[in-house]
Design a protein around this motif. Sequence first.
Motif, PDB file in Angstrom:
ATOM      1  N   LEU A  96      78.831  88.573  23.412  1.00  0.00           N
ATOM      2  CA  LEU A  96      78.372  87.410  24.184  1.00  0.00           C
ATOM      3  C   LEU A  96      79.374  87.217  25.722  1.00  0.00           C
ATOM      4  CD1 LEU A  96      76.328  85.568  24.634  1.00  0.00           C
ATOM      5  CD2 LEU A  96      77.440  83.779  23.218  1.00  0.00           C
ATOM      6  N   ALA A  97      80.675  87.096  25.283  1.00  0.00           N
ATOM      7  CA  ALA A  97      81.645  86.965  26.346  1.00  0.00           C
ATOM      8  C   ALA A  97      81.491  87.818  27.514  1.00  0.00           C
ATOM      9  CB  ALA A  97      83.054  87.138  25.852  1.00  0.00           C
ATOM     10  N   GLU A  98      81.307  89.375  26.822  1.00  0.00           N
ATOM     11  CA  GLU A  98      81.104  90.283  27.942  1.00  0.00           C
ATOM     12  C   GLU A  98      79.704  90.142  28.980  1.00  0.00           C
ATOM     13  OE1 GLU A  98      82.417  93.658  29.941  1.00  0.00           O
ATOM     14  OE2 GLU A  98      83.541  92.374  28.387  1.00  0.00           O
ATOM     15  N   ASP A 118      85.831  83.973  24.404  1.00  0.00           N
ATOM     16  CA  ASP A 118      86.990  85.189  23.837  1.00  0.00           C
ATOM     17  C   ASP A 118      88.055  84.736  24.842  1.00  0.00           C
ATOM     18  OD1 ASP A 118      88.446  87.082  23.146  1.00  0.00           O
ATOM     19  OD2 ASP A 118      86.933  88.672  23.745  1.00  0.00           O
ATOM     20  N   PRO A 119      88.986  83.960  24.513  1.00  0.00           N
ATOM     21  CA  PRO A 119      90.094  83.640  25.162  1.00  0.00           C
ATOM     22  C   PRO A 119      91.210  84.868  25.489  1.00  0.00           C
ATOM     23  CG  PRO A 119      90.106  82.002  23.392  1.00  0.00           C
ATOM     24  CD  PRO A 119      88.869  83.096  23.054  1.00  0.00           C
ATOM     25  N   SER A 120      91.114  85.923  24.405  1.00  0.00           N
ATOM     26  CA  SER A 120      91.737  87.017  24.509  1.00  0.00           C
ATOM     27  C   SER A 120      91.472  87.895  26.152  1.00  0.00           C
ATOM     28  CB  SER A 120      91.880  87.677  23.455  1.00  0.00           C
ATOM     29  OG  SER A 120      90.417  88.577  23.401  1.00  0.00           O
ATOM     30  N   LYS A 121      90.499  87.604  26.668  1.00  0.00           N
ATOM     31  CA  LYS A 121      89.985  88.421  27.962  1.00  0.00           C
ATOM     32  C   LYS A 121      90.932  88.064  28.900  1.00  0.00           C
ATOM     33  CE  LYS A 121      85.597  89.539  28.237  1.00  0.00           C
ATOM     34  NZ  LYS A 121      85.933  91.297  27.953  1.00  0.00           N
ATOM     35  N   HIS A 148      80.716  87.701  31.331  1.00  0.00           N
ATOM     36  CA  HIS A 148      81.658  88.316  32.301  1.00  0.00           C
ATOM     37  C   HIS A 148      80.814  89.170  33.330  1.00  0.00           C
ATOM     38  CE1 HIS A 148      85.197  91.109  32.991  1.00  0.00           C
ATOM     39  NE2 HIS A 148      84.725  90.501  34.026  1.00  0.00           N
ATOM     40  N   HIS A 149      79.793  89.939  32.760  1.00  0.00           N
ATOM     41  CA  HIS A 149      78.865  90.457  33.769  1.00  0.00           C
ATOM     42  C   HIS A 149      78.111  89.478  34.624  1.00  0.00           C
ATOM     43  CE1 HIS A 149      79.747  94.841  32.915  1.00  0.00           C
ATOM     44  NE2 HIS A 149      79.575  94.393  31.498  1.00  0.00           N
ATOM     45  N   LEU A 150      77.445  88.372  33.989  1.00  0.00           N
ATOM     46  CA  LEU A 150      76.917  87.630  34.706  1.00  0.00           C
ATOM     47  C   LEU A 150      77.712  86.918  35.708  1.00  0.00           C
ATOM     48  CD1 LEU A 150      74.110  85.960  35.033  1.00  0.00           C
ATOM     49  CD2 LEU A 150      75.045  84.423  33.235  1.00  0.00           C
TER      50      LEU A 150
END
Length: 420
Positions: A322-324, A353-356, A327-329
């Motif tokens: 979902l985070a990805e 995803d705070p690690s991104k 990100h793309h959006l």
Amino acid sequence: MKFIFPVCLILMIVSSGKAQNEVDLLILNRHYSEALNSLEQQLNVTPEASLYFKKGLVCEKLMDYESAISALNEACKLEPNNTIYWEELADAHSALGNYLYAVTYFKKAISIDPTDVRMKGKLAQAYISLKAYPDAFRCYQEIWASDSTNTYYNRYYAYAAYRIGKNDLAVKLYEQLAAKGSHDLNTWTNLATIYNQQKRMTNAVVTCERGLDLFPKNPSLLLKIADSYFAFQEYGKALFAYENYLAVGDSTLDVMKNYGICLYFDKQEEKALQTLEPCYEVTVNDPIVNFYMGACYKKLKRFDESAGFLELAVETATPAYLAEIYHHLGQVYGFQRKFEDSILAYKKALEIDPSKDELLFEIATTYEEFNANKVIALHYYREYAKAAGEGGVNINYALDRIKKIKEELFFEDASSSLSN
């Protein structure tokens, strides 16, 4: 001498007829290997379509469908207008799962005799085997137009209607079959499924109960009742229904999970935990199992265990991808110059995803592009540098921008002080 040829011909016909009668007798008595040997001998002398057809039938009885297909192909070549041969060839292909070929040959037979309803029924069955439900539906629609009372065809007409989403028609047909006391279990289970899809739980349950009159203690019907109550959050009734099912059915993972949830709502937390624990061991990442185990421990005031399972439920409830997606959006919004939407999407991705770490860089560059106040961009460049460190993909660029933005802000402050 002039009578020699006719006499020989008569003797051959008599001999051939006798041989064929012997073959028919062998087939009738199920002596298929002997019948096959006899047919092959006859075919060496007189390669007739009827002999190839009989050979195909015998090979089918011997479960040698490849040889049957070969023989039936020869029969069809010799008599291409014989629908019986095309039908048998299609049946042989169906037996091997070659439904595309079966469709071709059933169609060939129908092209010779378009009035053959039985052949259209076989064609429809081949389509169902291919999961080509719209084609099957059209076939059964034609059949129904000429004969709407045939129970056999109406069963499959209802099924085809159900599979292509014509639920009102499917319900009408299934109800007609049910009213006649159909002994086809699928009539009852499919009808109940459609009722559930239409949010008509009571109809679904009543349908299954009617089916149970014909199929006492049938696991499929008992489970359908339980699942119906569960889907509509009638947990007390579902609990009783699952217990009825478990008395005769399998304790599958989904059943035990639902049963455990029903126990929780029935305030039987200890028993719910005993039921859900094996589910957890099989599917550690199931957020539903984790949540209800956490909820059970909470009710039992075992808060440490409750917190552990509820935290796990939070982690497993969010899809990793979902985070990805956000990100793309965010990048797409940036390309569209919708910068505020882009920032919101990046922040949502970071929240999930705070690690991104690279998202911080994306936010910084986006703010710098559309916001004249560089302080915000500077903040996110700094956050990125702290989070990513020297290994950051864009660390050099970020450090350079931090340096230059600081210089720009310094000169702006100096200029402002001089003007004052």
